[in-house]
Write a protein that holds these residues in place. Structure first.
Motif, short mmCIF file in Angstrom:
data_model
loop_
_atom_site.label_atom_id
_atom_site.label_comp_id
_atom_site.label_asym_id
_atom_site.label_seq_id
_atom_site.Cartn_x
_atom_site.Cartn_y
_atom_site.Cartn_z
N ARG A 15 -14.50 -0.89 35.17
CA ARG A 15 -13.96 0.40 34.74
C ARG A 15 -15.03 1.24 34.03
O ARG A 15 -15.85 0.72 33.30
N LYS A 16 -14.97 2.55 34.29
CA LYS A 16 -15.78 3.56 33.60
C LYS A 16 -17.28 3.32 33.73
O LYS A 16 -18.03 3.39 32.78
N THR A 17 -17.72 3.02 34.95
CA THR A 17 -19.15 2.79 35.20
C THR A 17 -19.67 3.66 36.35
O THR A 17 -20.73 3.36 36.90
N ALA A 18 -18.96 4.71 36.72
CA ALA A 18 -19.25 5.53 37.91
C ALA A 18 -18.97 4.76 39.19
O ALA A 18 -19.47 5.09 40.26
N GLY A 19 -18.12 3.74 39.09
CA GLY A 19 -17.83 2.88 40.23
C GLY A 19 -17.13 3.59 41.37
O GLY A 19 -17.36 3.26 42.54
N THR A 20 -16.28 4.57 41.07
CA THR A 20 -15.56 5.26 42.15
C THR A 20 -16.53 6.03 43.05
O THR A 20 -16.39 6.02 44.27
N SER A 21 -17.51 6.69 42.45
CA SER A 21 -18.49 7.42 43.25
C SER A 21 -19.25 6.47 44.18
O SER A 21 -19.44 6.77 45.37
N VAL A 22 -19.67 5.33 43.64
CA VAL A 22 -20.40 4.36 44.46
C VAL A 22 -19.48 3.76 45.53
O VAL A 22 -19.89 3.56 46.67
N ARG A 120 -22.45 -0.63 32.29
CA ARG A 120 -22.75 0.54 31.46
C ARG A 120 -22.70 0.09 30.01
O ARG A 120 -21.97 -0.85 29.68
N HIS A 121 -23.44 0.75 29.15
CA HIS A 121 -23.42 0.36 27.75
C HIS A 121 -21.98 0.36 27.24
O HIS A 121 -21.23 1.31 27.48
N PRO A 122 -21.57 -0.70 26.53
CA PRO A 122 -20.17 -0.81 26.07
C PRO A 122 -19.68 0.37 25.23
O PRO A 122 -18.51 0.75 25.32
N TYR A 123 -20.55 0.98 24.42
CA TYR A 123 -20.12 2.16 23.66
C TYR A 123 -19.72 3.28 24.61
O TYR A 123 -18.70 3.96 24.40
N ILE A 154 -9.35 -2.58 23.64
CA ILE A 154 -10.25 -2.02 24.63
C ILE A 154 -10.29 -2.90 25.87
O ILE A 154 -10.08 -4.11 25.81
N VAL A 155 -10.55 -2.26 26.98
CA VAL A 155 -10.67 -2.97 28.25
C VAL A 155 -12.11 -3.43 28.40
O VAL A 155 -13.03 -2.62 28.36
N THR A 156 -12.30 -4.72 28.54
CA THR A 156 -13.66 -5.24 28.71
C THR A 156 -13.96 -5.46 30.19
O THR A 156 -13.07 -5.83 30.97
N ASN A 157 -15.21 -5.25 30.57
CA ASN A 157 -15.63 -5.49 31.95
C ASN A 157 -16.22 -6.88 32.16
O ASN A 157 -16.68 -7.19 33.26
N GLN A 177 -29.44 3.61 35.04
CA GLN A 177 -30.51 3.66 36.05
C GLN A 177 -29.88 3.77 37.44
O GLN A 177 -30.34 3.13 38.39
N LEU A 178 -28.85 4.59 37.54
CA LEU A 178 -28.01 4.61 38.74
C LEU A 178 -28.80 4.88 40.02
O LEU A 178 -28.71 4.13 40.99
#
Length: 220
Positions: A15-22, A120-123, A154-157, A177-178
């Motif tokens: 979640r929240k890592t730009a995964g949908t775009s990839v 992605r950085h957890p913050y 929080i949701v952890t990855n 570093q996408l």
């Protein structure tokens, strides 16, 4: 989630890592024999625009047909029904983690795949979660107040990176570093990703400062 059968490449989407775009870009390399899971309706429209493989082999033929019908209605301007499907009715879904894949498809399927995922950085993940939650629920509440309410849940990855005590992914694409990491994946796997990469969920976060500054010491 995307599974490219000919390469045995399994993309897992935290979640929240730009995964949908990839995920959308990867689906442009998929075909009807692969596994492509649905995303939210607005992002499915972007997948259609990009020429990606429509979600396939993720549920029963009846549910997949109904989802396709509803998406075509939505694209034509019809009122969207929420939800189009339920996770409990799907064999695979977009944010499915390794443990659940092994339970649903078998451990041989999981361990026989070359797994690619993202981090992605957890913050930054947390800040993105708070903004998305506020937007999705249409909440009239300040960021800090909502962040304090969500901080203990929080949701952890982490489940995407480990299975049975082992580090699972063969490659982890770093949000920070996408482009560099996607170029490396393209070269390694013979894929075309960057040319299809869309921007999704834009405008949800109105404060673009680094998450470390937004959160403050106590929340960090």
């Amino acid at each position: 989630m995307i599974y490219l059968r000919d390469r045995k490449l399994l993309f897992l989407k935290p979640r929240k890592t730009a995964g949908t775009s990839v995920e959308i870009a990867l689906s442009c390399n998929a075909g009807p024999e692969d596994i492509v899971t649905p995303v939210i309706a607005t992002d499915e429209l972007k997948r259609m625009e990009a020429g990606g493989q429509f979600p396939v082999n993720w549920s029963t033929p009846e549910i997949e047909a109904r989802f396709r019908e509803e998406m075509l209605r939505y694209r034509s301007g019809a009122q969207r029904k929420t939800p189009f499907f339920r996770i409990t009715a799907a064999k695979f879904y977009n944010h499915i983690a390794p443990k659940e894949i092994a339970a649903r498809a078998g451990e041989d399927f999981l361990r026989g795949a070359r797994i690619v995922t993202m981090c992605r950085h957890p913050y930054e993940v947390f800040v993105s979660q708070v903004y998305f939650f506020r937007s999705f629920r249409k909440l009239d509440i300040g960021f800090t107040e909502l962040a304090e309410k969500l901080a203990d849940n929080i949701v952890t990855n982490l489940p995407f990176y480990f299975y049975d005590g082992e580090v699972l992914p063969a490659r982890v694409i770093r949000y920070e570093q996408l482009m560099t990491d996607l170029r490396a994946l393209e070269k390694e796997e013979g894929l075309r990703i960057l040319e299809h990469l869309p921007f999704t969920k834009q405008g949800v976060r109105d404060d673009r400062r680094p998450a470390r500054e937004i959160l403050g010491r106590e929340l960090r």
